[in-house]
Scaffold this motif. Structure first.
Motif, PDB file in Angstrom:
ATOM      1  N   GLN A  89      -2.964   0.868  -3.987  1.00  0.00           N
ATOM      2  CA  GLN A  89      -2.731  -0.534  -3.667  1.00  0.00           C
ATOM      3  C   GLN A  89      -2.003  -1.192  -4.839  1.00  0.00           C
ATOM      4  O   GLN A  89      -2.366  -0.975  -5.999  1.00  0.00           O
ATOM      5  CB  GLN A  89      -4.068  -1.250  -3.430  1.00  0.00           C
ATOM      6  CG  GLN A  89      -3.965  -2.742  -3.184  1.00  0.00           C
ATOM      7  CD  GLN A  89      -3.484  -3.058  -1.782  1.00  0.00           C
ATOM      8  OE1 GLN A  89      -3.906  -2.420  -0.812  1.00  0.00           O
ATOM      9  NE2 GLN A  89      -2.605  -4.057  -1.654  1.00  0.00           N
ATOM     10  N   THR A 119       0.838  -1.195   0.000  1.00  0.00           N
ATOM     11  CA  THR A 119       0.000   0.000   0.000  1.00  0.00           C
ATOM     12  C   THR A 119       0.874   1.247   0.000  1.00  0.00           C
ATOM     13  O   THR A 119       2.026   1.209   0.416  1.00  0.00           O
ATOM     14  CB  THR A 119      -0.933   0.037   1.228  1.00  0.00           C
ATOM     15  OG1 THR A 119      -0.140   0.116   2.422  1.00  0.00           O
ATOM     16  CG2 THR A 119      -1.820  -1.200   1.268  1.00  0.00           C
ATOM     17  N   ARG A 143      -7.143   3.513  -4.726  1.00  0.00           N
ATOM     18  CA  ARG A 143      -8.293   2.959  -4.005  1.00  0.00           C
ATOM     19  C   ARG A 143      -9.164   4.059  -3.410  1.00  0.00           C
ATOM     20  O   ARG A 143     -10.383   3.899  -3.294  1.00  0.00           O
ATOM     21  CB  ARG A 143      -7.819   2.036  -2.895  1.00  0.00           C
ATOM     22  CG  ARG A 143      -7.097   0.780  -3.381  1.00  0.00           C
ATOM     23  CD  ARG A 143      -6.875  -0.187  -2.252  1.00  0.00           C
ATOM     24  NE  ARG A 143      -8.151  -0.665  -1.718  1.00  0.00           N
ATOM     25  CZ  ARG A 143      -8.268  -1.345  -0.577  1.00  0.00           C
ATOM     26  NH1 ARG A 143      -7.190  -1.576   0.166  1.00  0.00           N
ATOM     27  NH2 ARG A 143      -9.444  -1.781  -0.168  1.00  0.00           N
TER      28      ARG A 143
END
Length: 298
Positions: A283, A258, A292
């Motif tokens: 991500q 991430t 995201r």
């Protein structure tokens, strides 16, 4: 099937007579204006084959990583591999802050990339990125990258280990930016490349490429459905005759698979001008960094 051919150079060499297209979108931000002026000066020197002067006037980051002889040899060889250029206009300007002890090993400070869309005499298109480091309150030349479509026989050419990290670049593997000596599988260079590609697609009003930057599980704001959000974004982007998006003061944090990217966004669409702070949460999925969530403000 085409591949991307990427050559990392330590200078920006262009054919004589090359010009920056007059139709290039305007930039209202003073720092971006300054970077464009400096990039244009680099190109003028390159057009005149003043390669030695480019190295002499280069940043300490460049000189610490590449000697003059190697620099001159690499830039001329890489420029020849691209072939004649017929036209070019800038497509994005990005500034990036390096914190102390960053994974690239570059001195802490401010770096920047100016990316150009280039038309080659062969009929193909290329993307070129000129990188700078901020030294003594001036933008100093640090590196240069070329990416162009090529036949399958093309191979990645590493002409220089010079920095080039704050702007994104299509490459066989995600290209580093003003300064990254090598690309790490899940490093900040890949994230920065993904963020800049998103901004470039938005500026080009390439809706399909823009939407492809978002993960399947992207969560739109205000509880909006993904379908309605995509329809709204498509309508807004295609309704504009021109769009320009530049990113500044980009700060990236990567933790495993991430990442977050915080920056100042300068947005221009027709007569509209907006400046805002934005954060993208990304991500890593299938070898790509996808968005995201995105938040404005703060």
């Amino acid at each position: 099937m085409n591949r991307i051919f990427t050559g990392w150079l330590a200078a920006c060499l262009m054919v004589a007579g090359l010009r920056i297209a007059a139709a290039a979108p305007s930039v209202s931000d003073a720092a971006s204006d300054e970077l464009l002026r400096v990039a244009a000066d680099i190109l003028r020197k390159a057009d005149a084959d003043q390669v030695n002067e480019l190295w002499e006037s280069g940043s300490s980051v460049l000189k610490s990583r590449m000697g003059k002889t190697a620099f001159v040899r690499a830039t001329r060889k890489a420029r020849l591999s691209m072939g004649p250029v017929t036209d070019r206009e800038w497509s994005s300007v990005t500034r990036l802050k390096y914190q102390a002890d960053n994974e690239s090993g570059f001195p802490a400070g401010l770096y920047a990339n100016v990316v150009f869309s280039t038309q080659l005499d062969s009929g193909r298109k290329a993307s070129e990125r000129i990188s700078f480091a901020r030294e003594n309150n001036r933008w100093i030349f640090t590196g240069y990258a070329i990416a162009r479509e090529a036949p399958d026989t093309a191979a990645t050419q590493d002409a220089s280990a010079a920095p080039a990290k704050p702007a994104t670049q299509p490459a066989t593997q995600p290209a580093p930016q003003p300064g990254a000596p090598a690309v790490r599988p899940a490093g900040t260079a890949e994230v920065e490349a993904a963020v800049q590609a998103w901004a470039s697609a938005w500026s080009a009003r390439d809706v399909d490429r823009y939407l492809a930057a978002y993960a399947p599980d992207f969560t739109p704001a205000r509880g909006q459905s993904r379908f309605r959000w995509e329809e709204e974004r498509r309508a807004r982007i295609t309704s504009k005759s021109s769009i320009g998006v530049t990113l500044e003061d980009l700060v990236i944090s990567v933790v495993g698979e991430t990442a977050s990217a915080r920056f100042r966004q300068n947005y221009r669409a027709d007569a509209l001008r907006e400046v805002s702070r934005k954060t993208l949460e990304l991500q890593r999925s299938g070898g790509q960094w996808l968005i995201r969530r995105e938040n404005t403000g703060g």
